[in-house]
Design a protein around this motif. Sequence first.
Motif, PDB file in Angstrom:
ATOM      1  N   SER A   1     -33.759  28.831  27.663  1.00 44.57           N
ATOM      2  CA  SER A   1     -33.937  28.159  26.378  1.00 44.57           C
ATOM      3  C   SER A   1     -33.754  29.141  25.235  1.00 44.57           C
ATOM      4  O   SER A   1     -33.036  28.872  24.273  1.00 44.57           O
ATOM      5  CB  SER A   1     -35.334  27.552  26.287  1.00 44.57           C
TER       6      SER A   1
ATOM      7  N   ASP B   1     -39.946  21.852  21.080  1.00 47.05           N
ATOM      8  CA  ASP B   1     -40.767  23.043  21.278  1.00 47.05           C
ATOM      9  C   ASP B   1     -41.021  23.722  19.942  1.00 47.05           C
ATOM     10  O   ASP B   1     -40.168  24.419  19.409  1.00 47.05           O
ATOM     11  CB  ASP B   1     -40.009  23.964  22.244  1.00 47.05           C
TER      12      ASP B   1
ATOM     13  N   THR C   1     -32.644  22.465  24.496  1.00 49.81           N
ATOM     14  CA  THR C   1     -33.348  23.232  25.530  1.00 49.81           C
ATOM     15  C   THR C   1     -34.252  22.356  26.391  1.00 49.81           C
ATOM     16  O   THR C   1     -34.982  22.861  27.214  1.00 49.81           O
ATOM     17  CB  THR C   1     -34.198  24.337  24.886  1.00 49.81           C
TER      18      THR C   1
ATOM     19  N   GLU D   1     -43.843  18.502  26.389  1.00 45.84           N
ATOM     20  CA  GLU D   1     -42.504  18.064  26.007  1.00 45.84           C
ATOM     21  C   GLU D   1     -42.361  16.557  25.982  1.00 45.84           C
ATOM     22  O   GLU D   1     -41.305  16.047  25.723  1.00 45.84           O
ATOM     23  CB  GLU D   1     -41.474  18.637  26.968  1.00 45.84           C
TER      24      GLU D   1
END
Lengths: 272, 269, 269
Positions: free
Chosen positions: B181, B205, B173, B257
């Motif tokens: 995602s 994540d 994702t 991220e």
Amino acid sequence: MAITIGETGARHWRLLTPGQQRLRWLGWLALVALTILCWRVMTADTIWAFVSDAPRQAQDIFGRMLPPRWRYIDQLWMPLWDTINIATLGTLIAILLATPLAFLAARNTTPSAALIRPVALFIIVASRSINALIWGLLLVAVLGPGVLAGIIAIALRSIGFIGKLLYEAIEEIDESQVEAIRATGASQAQIMGYGIWPQIMPAFATISVFRWDINIRESTVLGLVGAGGLGLALESSLNTLAWPQVSLILLLILVTVVVSEWVTAKVRKAII
Amino acid sequence: MLVIDHLEKRYKTGDRALKGVSLELGRGDIVGLIGPSGAGKSTLIRCVNRLVDPSAGRILLGDVDLTALSGGALRRARRRIGMIFQEYALVERLTVMENVLSGRLGYVGFFASWFRRFPEADVQRAFALLDRVGLSDHVDKRADALSGGQRQRVGIARALAQDPELLLVDEPTASLDPKTSRQVMRLITELCAERSLAAIVNIHDVALAQMFLPRIIGLRAGEIVYDGPAAGLTPEVLTRIYGEEDWTRTSPREEEEDEEAGLPAGEAA
Amino acid sequence: MTGAAIAPPRVWKRPRLVEGAALRLAIFAGLVLYLVLAFATIEVNWQRVSEGLVRAARLFAGFLTPDFTSRWTDIQQGLIESLTMTVCATVFGIVLALPIGLGAARNVAPFWLYAICRAVIAVARAFQEIIVAILFVAMFGFGTFAGFLTLSISTIGFLSKLIADDIEEIDPAQVEAVRATGAGFWQVLDYAVAAQVMPRFVGLTAYKVDINFRESSVIGIVGAGGIGATLNTALDRYEFESAAAILLIIIVIVMLCEYASGWIRKTMA
């Protein structure tokens, strides 16, 4: 496209439809046929005895070439100097002429897209489609043999090359930067200096140096048609079948080309 | 089903990416692999299908030791392991169908693949998979004509076309928007459940991982520092994995991220 | 006000490409010196030039009244030679350039093969086509066969190098993805490498056809067949109308080739 639904409702897949497939095979067949035809026409007048004799001939020539006649180098410094001059001066003249030409040919800077742009484009195409050697041939017939014919031949060929790459670079600039400069109230010349020129400077420098490198290669052989430089020495050595001199000239050409390539790489690194 | 035993990886540069990693996966087990960038997540899953060669340790898939394989045997083993990539890694200039069928390359001979003459069963399987991921209308489009979410679905279909026993999923994702995602993660977990596939999912994540993956493994500097249920990811555990940070205030949306996730506290605004 | 507060007014100067006024001056002086020397060594025979201007006028007039007819059989023969040489040399060159280019890509070939192929490319590119043509004419005798070999060598040098450079720049993720499906070496080449470089390759080939025709119009000057020989003869005899006709034909064919190759590149992209 390439999916077909069978009678039972099942889907089938091929990359190409049968029609496309047949067309593709036909294309390949045509290419093979054309090649064979060309081969037969081309070799119709070939004397195969000479071809089969070639390895022996090659051996013979290389045997005569070695060792090179090193002392002959004394007579090559002047032609080498001429060769470098032909390339450098030819490139400089071409840059001077090609830069305004490129601005006239670029869609976003041309003063008149209907009138001037096509003319500029035609000059570029005509210059590009004739090899420097042919330009040399013409100019020697016109001006007589010598360095001058070489310089002009190189310049005439390079105008199209530099002009084309440069006008493409000009057409690819970021318009918003030009707009920003215009918004400050700058004049047309100032826009050119602050909005356009900084954007194409790197391309301009790279193209010029790149063409100079090519021109060094081309000017080494221009003498074959009488336009001065190392090629002239090569021509006379070939005519007298002086193979040890030929090999020395070839070696010198190779060294020159390698050095010019090295210089080009250095300069490019410095610019970018 | 998959046993990783004291896996080590030392790169030529001298970096020790993995320092004796051991873990076990049963049939149908799906596990999330989290950890800061550079922790060795990517290296670990690439060791399993030998895109990266491990330096020491063993990887058993069923009763085959993957680390001992080479040539044809390695390719046959790779057929059993599907992989889904971060930036989709589709062959951009091939059509969707060709991309999905490329999952069958390990099964067909060179000339069949060269002329795109895949067995009819493979083509039917590919159609079924494209139906399942909802792309039946895009079969003959080129991969680079699709949106990110659609491309990742093609990537999933390609991996499943291999008829694998194990899925390796690398940051599925990372280049997708939050909604897509979730859809992609849901699709992957559903498909794993349908086929009782085992899967290792690399994921940045943490919130997304907790939402979809029952078991989480935390990797830090090439070592496993957490292996347990998703519910057990307390701030203390996260600190152990990622380093100091005010975890209580991190709402899922703000999850970083990039590399900064691994930096000590005080770096975040 | 204390003395410390009085700072000298700040000056701004544009940064120069070469720092240091002395060095800048030296470079500038060197350039001027070179130009003076270079221009000084150009020997110009002005009488010859003034005669030449008359000839230039005739040549220019020749362009306005090109004579296609009186030497038409020679021109036709030269054109056929040039075109057949171009086709054969391009095809033959591609057949050899493909494997060499593949071998010269570091990310596909093992090191020993890479070294050999890069050496072959360097040799093929070392000399101007004209020089190669001279050597081949000496070995194989006058005519198209020597020209064909010359153009083949130059095609190999040109295409192999560019193919190899292209392959080295492909997206490794796509290669990895195809490899992960268990594909063999040749399948990876087909699905991941060829699929990525094919459009560029076709474009380069079309471009090289164009270049080969231009070169075929030149190597005739040293006896390797083609339209160049016809042109050389016409100029030697001062038949400027015929020479102009030949040049116009060359320009038109080159423009057609360029247009066609541009179209091919656009449709392939």
